[in-house]
Design a protein around this motif. Structure first.
Motif, PDB file in Angstrom:
ATOM      1  N   LYS A  29       0.830  -1.209   0.000  1.00  0.00           N
ATOM      2  CA  LYS A  29       0.000   0.000   0.000  1.00  0.00           C
ATOM      3  C   LYS A  29       0.860   1.253   0.000  1.00  0.00           C
ATOM      4  CE  LYS A  29      -3.756  -2.203   2.373  1.00  0.00           C
ATOM      5  NZ  LYS A  29      -5.090  -1.921   2.764  1.00  0.00           N
ATOM      6  N   ILE A  31       0.395   5.110   0.757  1.00  0.00           N
ATOM      7  CA  ILE A  31      -0.572   5.917   1.492  1.00  0.00           C
ATOM      8  C   ILE A  31      -0.027   7.320   1.685  1.00  0.00           C
ATOM      9  CG2 ILE A  31      -1.811   6.111   3.690  1.00  0.00           C
ATOM     10  CD1 ILE A  31      -1.431   2.977   3.839  1.00  0.00           C
ATOM     11  N   THR A  43      -5.289   8.966   2.556  1.00  0.00           N
ATOM     12  CA  THR A  43      -5.833   8.417   1.316  1.00  0.00           C
ATOM     13  C   THR A  43      -4.774   7.554   0.649  1.00  0.00           C
ATOM     14  OG1 THR A  43      -5.049  10.163  -0.176  1.00  0.00           O
ATOM     15  CG2 THR A  43      -7.176  10.546   0.904  1.00  0.00           C
ATOM     16  N   ASP A  44      -5.204   6.798  -0.357  1.00  0.00           N
ATOM     17  CA  ASP A  44      -4.210   6.188  -1.229  1.00  0.00           C
ATOM     18  C   ASP A  44      -3.413   7.320  -1.847  1.00  0.00           C
ATOM     19  OD1 ASP A  44      -4.724   3.503  -0.822  1.00  0.00           O
ATOM     20  OD2 ASP A  44      -6.099   3.339  -2.516  1.00  0.00           O
ATOM     21  N   LEU A  91     -10.262   8.049  -4.670  1.00  0.00           N
ATOM     22  CA  LEU A  91      -9.171   7.437  -3.916  1.00  0.00           C
ATOM     23  C   LEU A  91      -9.765   6.691  -2.729  1.00  0.00           C
ATOM     24  CD1 LEU A  91      -6.873  10.579  -3.578  1.00  0.00           C
ATOM     25  CD2 LEU A  91      -6.476   8.632  -5.102  1.00  0.00           C
ATOM     26  N   ARG A  92      -9.111   5.632  -2.304  1.00  0.00           N
ATOM     27  CA  ARG A  92      -9.511   4.988  -1.051  1.00  0.00           C
ATOM     28  C   ARG A  92      -9.076   5.906   0.087  1.00  0.00           C
ATOM     29  NH1 ARG A  92      -7.587  -0.699   1.747  1.00  0.00           N
ATOM     30  NH2 ARG A  92      -8.796  -0.340   3.638  1.00  0.00           N
TER      31      ARG A  92
END
Length: 108
Positions: A29, A31, A43-44, A91-92
């Motif tokens: 990930k 981040i 967020t990503d 975005l995640r």
């Protein structure tokens, strides 16, 4: 359905000033954490339109957005929703807490 939380410390609270962003990797990930108007968001970090690192983008603290350095799509830090093309996908986002002088995000 059970959701598991997995809180990860990403940095010291004092190391992220207002209007600042920082990128972190956790496993695969990528981040980004950002502090805008006194609130911390996560967020990503990779733009959903094309591979660009949003931690190298431009933050608009008043609008709580980050603009991609490659094609200038802006995303809301709060919910990851794109505010301008060419990005169409959000975005995640991650839950954030400040505890024991650190910034933690829930990557679960």
């Amino acid at each position: 359905m059970t959701f598991l939380e997995e809180w990860v410390r990403v940095c010291d609270d004092k190391s992220l000033g207002n209007g600042e962003m920082a990128g972190f990797d956790h496993g695969e990930k990528k981040i980004m954490v950002a502090r805008a108007a006194g609130k911390v968001y996560a967020t990503d970090r990779i733009c959903t339109h094309a591979f660009a690192d949003l931690a190298n983008g431009i933050m608009n603290e008043e609008e709580c957005t980050v603009t991609c350095p490659l094609h200038l799509s802006a995303f809301k830090l709060e919910d990851g929703v794109p505010q301008s093309p060419p990005a169409e996908n959000p975005l995640r986002t991650y839950k954030v807490k400040i505890q024991d002088a650190g910034i933690y995000i829930d990557i679960g």
